[in-house]
Design a protein around this motif. Sequence first.
Motif, PDB file in Angstrom:
ATOM      1  N   ARG A   1       0.860  -1.169   0.000  1.00 17.39           N
ATOM      2  CA  ARG A   1       0.000   0.000   0.000  1.00 17.39           C
ATOM      3  C   ARG A   1       0.904   1.229   0.000  1.00 17.39           C
ATOM      4  O   ARG A   1       1.960   1.224   0.635  1.00 17.39           O
ATOM      5  CB  ARG A   1      -0.860  -0.024   1.263  1.00 17.39           C
ATOM      6  CG  ARG A   1      -1.939   1.029   1.310  1.00 17.39           C
ATOM      7  CD  ARG A   1      -2.862   0.729   2.485  1.00 17.39           C
ATOM      8  NE  ARG A   1      -3.628   1.890   2.881  1.00 17.39           N
ATOM      9  CZ  ARG A   1      -4.215   2.018   4.065  1.00 17.39           C
ATOM     10  NH1 ARG A   1      -4.109   1.045   4.958  1.00 17.39           N
ATOM     11  NH2 ARG A   1      -4.907   3.085   4.376  1.00 17.39           N
TER      12      ARG A   1
ATOM     13  N   ASN B   1      -8.304  -2.515   6.753  1.00 20.20           N
ATOM     14  CA  ASN B   1      -8.590  -1.140   6.346  1.00 20.20           C
ATOM     15  C   ASN B   1      -8.227  -0.204   7.501  1.00 20.20           C
ATOM     16  O   ASN B   1      -9.067   0.368   8.150  1.00 20.20           O
ATOM     17  CB  ASN B   1     -10.083  -1.032   5.969  1.00 20.20           C
ATOM     18  CG  ASN B   1     -10.507   0.387   5.704  1.00 20.20           C
ATOM     19  OD1 ASN B   1     -11.147   0.997   6.541  1.00 20.20           O
ATOM     20  ND2 ASN B   1     -10.140   0.911   4.563  1.00 20.20           N
TER      21      ASN B   1
ATOM     22  N   LEU C   1     -17.123   5.089   5.550  1.00 24.94           N
ATOM     23  CA  LEU C   1     -16.757   4.753   4.181  1.00 24.94           C
ATOM     24  C   LEU C   1     -17.815   5.146   3.176  1.00 24.94           C
ATOM     25  O   LEU C   1     -17.682   4.912   1.995  1.00 24.94           O
ATOM     26  CB  LEU C   1     -16.466   3.252   4.093  1.00 24.94           C
ATOM     27  CG  LEU C   1     -15.368   2.787   5.053  1.00 24.94           C
ATOM     28  CD1 LEU C   1     -15.170   1.289   4.962  1.00 24.94           C
ATOM     29  CD2 LEU C   1     -14.060   3.513   4.743  1.00 24.94           C
TER      30      LEU C   1
ATOM     31  N   HIS D   1     -13.888   3.631  -4.615  1.00 21.90           N
ATOM     32  CA  HIS D   1     -13.174   2.380  -4.397  1.00 21.90           C
ATOM     33  C   HIS D   1     -12.685   2.227  -2.965  1.00 21.90           C
ATOM     34  O   HIS D   1     -12.678   1.144  -2.417  1.00 21.90           O
ATOM     35  CB  HIS D   1     -11.985   2.277  -5.352  1.00 21.90           C
ATOM     36  CG  HIS D   1     -12.391   2.197  -6.789  1.00 21.90           C
ATOM     37  ND1 HIS D   1     -11.550   2.492  -7.823  1.00 21.90           N
ATOM     38  CD2 HIS D   1     -13.577   1.878  -7.363  1.00 21.90           C
ATOM     39  CE1 HIS D   1     -12.183   2.338  -8.977  1.00 21.90           C
ATOM     40  NE2 HIS D   1     -13.415   1.982  -8.723  1.00 21.90           N
ATOM     41  N   SER D   2     -12.232   3.330  -2.386  1.00 22.21           N
ATOM     42  CA  SER D   2     -11.708   3.238  -1.026  1.00 22.21           C
ATOM     43  C   SER D   2     -11.761   4.586  -0.328  1.00 22.21           C
ATOM     44  O   SER D   2     -11.879   5.625  -0.959  1.00 22.21           O
ATOM     45  CB  SER D   2     -10.269   2.729  -1.041  1.00 22.21           C
ATOM     46  OG  SER D   2      -9.446   3.668  -1.703  1.00 22.21           O
TER      47      SER D   2
ATOM     48  N   GLU E   1      -9.732   6.883   2.652  1.00 23.35           N
ATOM     49  CA  GLU E   1      -8.464   6.988   3.356  1.00 23.35           C
ATOM     50  C   GLU E   1      -8.619   8.053   4.438  1.00 23.35           C
ATOM     51  O   GLU E   1      -9.037   9.171   4.141  1.00 23.35           O
ATOM     52  CB  GLU E   1      -7.400   7.409   2.338  1.00 23.35           C
ATOM     53  CG  GLU E   1      -6.028   7.617   2.901  1.00 23.35           C
ATOM     54  CD  GLU E   1      -5.057   8.152   1.836  1.00 23.35           C
ATOM     55  OE1 GLU E   1      -5.503   8.434   0.707  1.00 23.35           O
ATOM     56  OE2 GLU E   1      -3.872   8.294   2.154  1.00 23.35           O
TER      57      GLU E   1
END
Lengths: 149, 149
Positions: free
Chosen positions: A77, A95, A120, A131-132, A134
Motif C-alpha cells: 500500500r 482497512n 466509508l 473504491h476506497s 483513506e
Amino acid sequence: MTITLPQKAVTDDLSALLHGAGLRVTAQRLAVLLALESRRHADADEIFDAVRPTLPGTSVQAVYGVLNALHSAGLVRRIEPAGSTARYERRIDDNHHHLVCERCGRVEDVDCVVGAAPCLTPSDSSGFEIHSAEITFWGLCNECQHFRG
Amino acid sequence: MTITLPQKAVTDDLSALLHGAGLRVTAQRLAVLLALESRRHADADEIFDAVRPTLPGTSVQAVYGVLNALHSAGLVRRIEPAGSTARYERRIDDNHHHLVCERCGRVEDVDCVVGAAPCLTPSDSSGFEIHSAEITFWGLCNECQHFRG
DNA sequence: GCATTGTTTTGAATAATTCAAAAACAACGC
DNA sequence: GCGTTGTTTTTGAATTATTCAAAACAATGC
C-alpha cells in the motif's frame, strides 16, 4: 522432516507471494519485501538503505521500480501524506488508517475508528464510483508535544 | 446611501479578511484570494495563470509565497492528494472532505459523511494529540468511468 | 512624508521521482 | 542443462513542484 533455515523460509514465502501475484521473483523484489517486513511506513530512501547492505549494487531506480510493481500488483500500500515523500507498507488486507505528526512527519497506524463502517460512505458522491476511503489524522506525536513554545 | 462597484466591494471584503488575519494587503494577495473565489481546489499553477492577466509581472514564487502566508494565517486550506500537486481552497470553516479520481486526479467536495462525528475519533491515538481528521475518497469520476477497458 | 518591516522579484537550487537505452537476468520449453 | 524471449535492472540523464537567498520594492504606523 526437512529442516529449513528461518531466513530461507521467509524468502520462500515472499517468493510465493510474488509468484502468486504473477510477478517474476528477483533478488531486488525479495529484498524490498523483506525490508518492508520489519519496517512500517518506509519511504523509498529507507528501503534503499535497508536493501543496499545485503544487495550491493542495487540502484535507487530499481527500488522505485520494485515498489511500483508491488503496488500495481496490490502487494503493498502506498501512502503520501502531505509534506512527506511516498511511504509503503505491507499491511494491505485490513482497512487501517494513519496518524501523521504535523511537526516531524512521523506516521503511526490506527487500527480502526469508532463507527468505522459509516465513514466509508459519503452522503453525496457526485457521480464518483468510490473504491476506497483513506483517513488521515493530523496532530502532534508524543515527542513533539513537548517541543511547543 | 453609497453605491460601490461590485468588483470594488469584493476587493474590500478580501482586504478586510487579510487585515483581520494580521497580514499586509498587497495586490498579489488580493488577486490570489480573488482567483480562489471562483475556483475550487486550484493548484499554484492554475492560480498563477489566473492572476497573470490582471496582474502581469507576478512571479510563480510570489504565488507560492502568498499561498503559504494565507495557509499559515488559516485563510486557505491546503490539500495534497497522492499524485497531485498541492491544491488550495477557501472553504475552511466547515469540515468537508474530498473525492479524488484515481485516473484524472479531479477533486470534488463531499459535504459530509454519514456518521461524520464519530469518524473524528480514532479508537487508539498512540499518544498523539489529534488536531484534525482528513478523509479522502478514492475512485473514478463520472467521466473516467466510461474509459475503462 | 518617512522610516521600518514585510513582500515580491530575480535568479538559482533542491529533491523526489520518472524516463530511456542498453545490459543483465528469470522463466519457460525442449 | 541450455537457449530463447520478454522482463527487470543498471546507468545516466531529465522533469517538475517547490523552496532558498539577496536585492528591489511597497504597505503600514507615526
